[in-house]
Design an enzyme around this catalytic site. Structure first.
Site, PDB file in Angstrom:
ATOM      1  N   TYR A 114      49.270  37.024  47.166  1.00 41.27           N
ATOM      2  CA  TYR A 114      49.669  38.266  46.487  1.00 41.27           C
ATOM      3  C   TYR A 114      50.922  38.042  45.637  1.00 41.27           C
ATOM      4  O   TYR A 114      50.973  38.426  44.457  1.00 41.27           O
ATOM      5  CB  TYR A 114      49.909  39.331  47.562  1.00 41.27           C
ATOM      6  CG  TYR A 114      50.342  40.682  47.055  1.00 41.27           C
ATOM      7  CD1 TYR A 114      49.439  41.512  46.386  1.00 41.27           C
ATOM      8  CD2 TYR A 114      51.642  41.152  47.266  1.00 41.27           C
ATOM      9  CE1 TYR A 114      49.825  42.771  45.930  1.00 41.27           C
ATOM     10  CE2 TYR A 114      52.030  42.406  46.826  1.00 41.27           C
ATOM     11  CZ  TYR A 114      51.127  43.211  46.168  1.00 41.27           C
ATOM     12  OH  TYR A 114      51.522  44.452  45.723  1.00 41.27           O
ATOM     13  N   ASP A 142      34.597  45.302  39.110  1.00 40.00           N
ATOM     14  CA  ASP A 142      35.796  44.469  39.230  1.00 40.00           C
ATOM     15  C   ASP A 142      36.294  44.184  37.808  1.00 40.00           C
ATOM     16  O   ASP A 142      35.519  43.709  36.974  1.00 40.00           O
ATOM     17  CB  ASP A 142      35.400  43.160  39.935  1.00 40.00           C
ATOM     18  CG  ASP A 142      36.593  42.275  40.226  1.00 40.00           C
ATOM     19  OD1 ASP A 142      37.551  42.242  39.416  1.00 40.00           O
ATOM     20  OD2 ASP A 142      36.570  41.592  41.264  1.00 40.00           O
ATOM     21  N   ILE A 143      37.562  44.433  37.552  1.00 42.32           N
ATOM     22  CA  ILE A 143      38.096  44.276  36.191  1.00 42.32           C
ATOM     23  C   ILE A 143      37.886  42.851  35.677  1.00 42.32           C
ATOM     24  O   ILE A 143      37.729  42.621  34.475  1.00 42.32           O
ATOM     25  CB  ILE A 143      39.595  44.698  36.101  1.00 42.32           C
ATOM     26  CG1 ILE A 143      40.042  44.736  34.652  1.00 42.32           C
ATOM     27  CG2 ILE A 143      40.485  43.822  36.966  1.00 42.32           C
ATOM     28  CD1 ILE A 143      39.263  45.638  33.738  1.00 42.32           C
ATOM     29  N   ASP A 159      37.480  50.886  38.347  1.00 40.33           N
ATOM     30  CA  ASP A 159      37.772  50.656  39.770  1.00 40.33           C
ATOM     31  C   ASP A 159      36.534  50.079  40.443  1.00 40.33           C
ATOM     32  O   ASP A 159      35.417  50.517  40.188  1.00 40.33           O
ATOM     33  CB  ASP A 159      38.187  51.971  40.451  1.00 40.33           C
ATOM     34  CG  ASP A 159      39.033  51.731  41.687  1.00 40.33           C
ATOM     35  OD1 ASP A 159      40.215  52.152  41.693  1.00 40.33           O
ATOM     36  OD2 ASP A 159      38.523  51.095  42.646  1.00 40.33           O
ATOM     37  N   ASN A 210      46.804  47.710  37.047  1.00 41.12           N
ATOM     38  CA  ASN A 210      47.291  48.214  38.323  1.00 41.12           C
ATOM     39  C   ASN A 210      46.433  47.733  39.503  1.00 41.12           C
ATOM     40  O   ASN A 210      46.894  47.693  40.630  1.00 41.12           O
ATOM     41  CB  ASN A 210      47.300  49.749  38.244  1.00 41.12           C
ATOM     42  CG  ASN A 210      47.368  50.418  39.589  1.00 41.12           C
ATOM     43  OD1 ASN A 210      48.439  50.560  40.177  1.00 41.12           O
ATOM     44  ND2 ASN A 210      46.212  50.827  40.127  1.00 41.12           N
ATOM     45  N   LYS A 250      51.319  38.225  41.520  1.00 42.42           N
ATOM     46  CA  LYS A 250      52.262  39.154  40.881  1.00 42.42           C
ATOM     47  C   LYS A 250      53.280  38.398  40.015  1.00 42.42           C
ATOM     48  O   LYS A 250      53.662  38.891  38.941  1.00 42.42           O
ATOM     49  CB  LYS A 250      52.983  40.001  41.939  1.00 42.42           C
ATOM     50  CG  LYS A 250      52.070  40.964  42.689  1.00 42.42           C
ATOM     51  CD  LYS A 250      51.480  41.998  41.753  1.00 42.42           C
ATOM     52  CE  LYS A 250      50.651  43.029  42.487  1.00 42.42           C
ATOM     53  NZ  LYS A 250      50.014  43.986  41.560  1.00 42.42           N
ATOM     54  N   THR A 253      51.021  54.704  49.734  1.00 41.03           N
ATOM     55  CA  THR A 253      49.586  54.550  49.477  1.00 41.03           C
ATOM     56  C   THR A 253      49.003  53.869  50.712  1.00 41.03           C
ATOM     57  O   THR A 253      49.736  53.546  51.655  1.00 41.03           O
ATOM     58  CB  THR A 253      49.312  53.640  48.258  1.00 41.03           C
ATOM     59  OG1 THR A 253      49.773  52.330  48.575  1.00 41.03           O
ATOM     60  CG2 THR A 253      49.975  54.140  46.990  1.00 41.03           C
ATOM     61  N   SER A 281      55.224  43.395  41.786  1.00 36.01           N
ATOM     62  CA  SER A 281      55.745  43.700  43.132  1.00 36.01           C
ATOM     63  C   SER A 281      57.004  42.895  43.398  1.00 36.01           C
ATOM     64  O   SER A 281      57.129  41.748  42.939  1.00 36.01           O
ATOM     65  CB  SER A 281      54.692  43.335  44.182  1.00 36.01           C
ATOM     66  OG  SER A 281      55.268  43.394  45.478  1.00 36.01           O
TER      67      SER A 281
END
Ligand SMILES: NC(=O)c1ccc[n+]([C@@H]2O[C@H](COP(=O)([O-])OP(=O)(O)OC[C@H]3O[C@@H](n4cnc5c(N)ncnc54)[C@H](O)[C@@H]3O)[C@@H](O)[C@H]2O)c1
Length: 305
Positions: free
Chosen positions: A165, A70-71, A39, A95, A169, A199, A152
């Site tokens: 976004y 950051d991944i 994370d 995720n 996705k 969330t 999403s």
């Protein structure tokens, strides 16, 4: 699901320090898995606020370890850490996500690039780092693992201002299908899950109409644990023949989504370019057109808890 079903399995959960990712990490551990929590500790928009949160959350249990970053930058490190600390990598949960909205006619190219990099490139990099290891493990006799990508409804319905976004996705969905094909022979599965849960992301929704307001109010009633349970299930041997699928989880509802396929067809008129004939032919497709509703309107009904 009985406890211990995931004993000996090792997971990497991105964005695992809060929200849905944290619920997933906890549920995987509940069933016996070891978890690397990656994370970057960012705001919904991707600004750094809690850079050490992964390490803090990872230190809560002997069965988890945190990796701050950051991944997109630390994908290889995450895989190396899983192997070094827990002896392999079986379950990948992509995720982590950020959101930067803005109408397409007020394009912000930097925001678009940042969202694609974090959400889509990060997913690709972790899959690229983990899949060779997952393949080799199978060849060495270890049970095949699984990849789960959190996507999403925004990708399939669209929503106002969510170009970056939704595009990220949709890209993750495409990666899911390709990885399901590429990894098919090894038995490693890859599926996409659309979560619905309360969330900070749900909290941040600014409804554009009454139906969107109803979506927000209802989504705020849904704890993330339902999504987490389904991810744990997909990680068990019982789910070993499920791959390339698109699911939605909203409370107790587990939805199987259709995937785009031709629904009907017409033929263009033969020879020459006759626009009137062409238009008449195409009109036959009209009954099959998809509604132009946003995802928030489409899912504004009461959740089942
Ligand atoms: N909440 C919902 O109802 C909902 C609906 C649809 C999709 N989703 C998806 O579910 C996932 C989880 O969402 P959430 O609501 O729990 O979000 P959240 O904002 O509460 O948590 C996301 C976590 O990911 C981390 N993160 C973000 N980008 C990162 C990166 N590049 N590398 C490492 N860590 C990163 C953040 O620091 C944060 O801890 C996301 O992919 C989101 O798009 C959620």
């Amino acid at each position: 699901m009985s406890q211990g079903k995931l004993a000996g399995r090792v997971a990497i959960v991105t964005g695992g320090a809060r929200g849905i990712g944290r619920a997933i990490a906890e549920d995987l551990m509940l069933h016996g898995a070891k978890v690397v929590i990656v994370d970057s500790g960012v705001t919904i928009g991707g600004e750094p606020v809690e850079p050490k949160i992964a390490e803090e959350v990872g230190a809560h249990s002997a069965n988890s370890v945190g990796l701050a970053g950051d991944i997109t930058d630390v994908a290889q490190q995450a895989v190396d850490l899983a192997i070094e600390r827990f002896g392999g990598v079986d379950i990948i949960v992509n995720n982590a996500a950020i959101i930067r909205d803005g109408f397409i006619f007020k394009a912000n190219i930097d925001a678009f690039d940042a969202v694609i990099r974090s959400n889509l490139t990060g997913t690709y990099r972790l899959m690229a780092a983990a899949t060779p290891v997952m393949r080799d493990q199978v060849k060495a006799g270890r049970a095949p693992g699984t990849i789960i990508n959190l996507v999403s409804t925004a990708a399939f319905y669209g929503n106002f201002g969510q170009s970056a976004y939704a595009a990220a996705k949709a890209g993750m969905y495409a990666l899911t299908r390709v990885a399901a094909h590429d990894m098919g022979r090894t038995g490693v599965t890859c599926n996409a899950v659309i979560p619905f849960a309360a969330t900070r992301v749900t909290e941040s929704i600014k409804p554009a109409n009454d139906q969107q307001a109803a979506y927000k109010e209802r989504a705020m009633q849904v704890p993330a644990v339902y999504v987490a349970r389904f991810v744990s299930f997909l990680s068990t041997p019982e789910a070993k023949s499920i791959s390339g699928q698109l699911f939605g989880v909203r409370g107790r509802e587990v939805m199987l989504f259709s995937q785009p396929r031709p629904v009907t067809k017409v033929l263009q008129p033969q020879g020459g370019y006759e626009l009137d004939a062409f238009a008449a032919g195409i009109r036959a497709l009209e009954p099959y057109y998809a509604d132009l509703v946003t995802d928030l309107e489409a899912f504004s009904s009461d959740p089942v808890l």
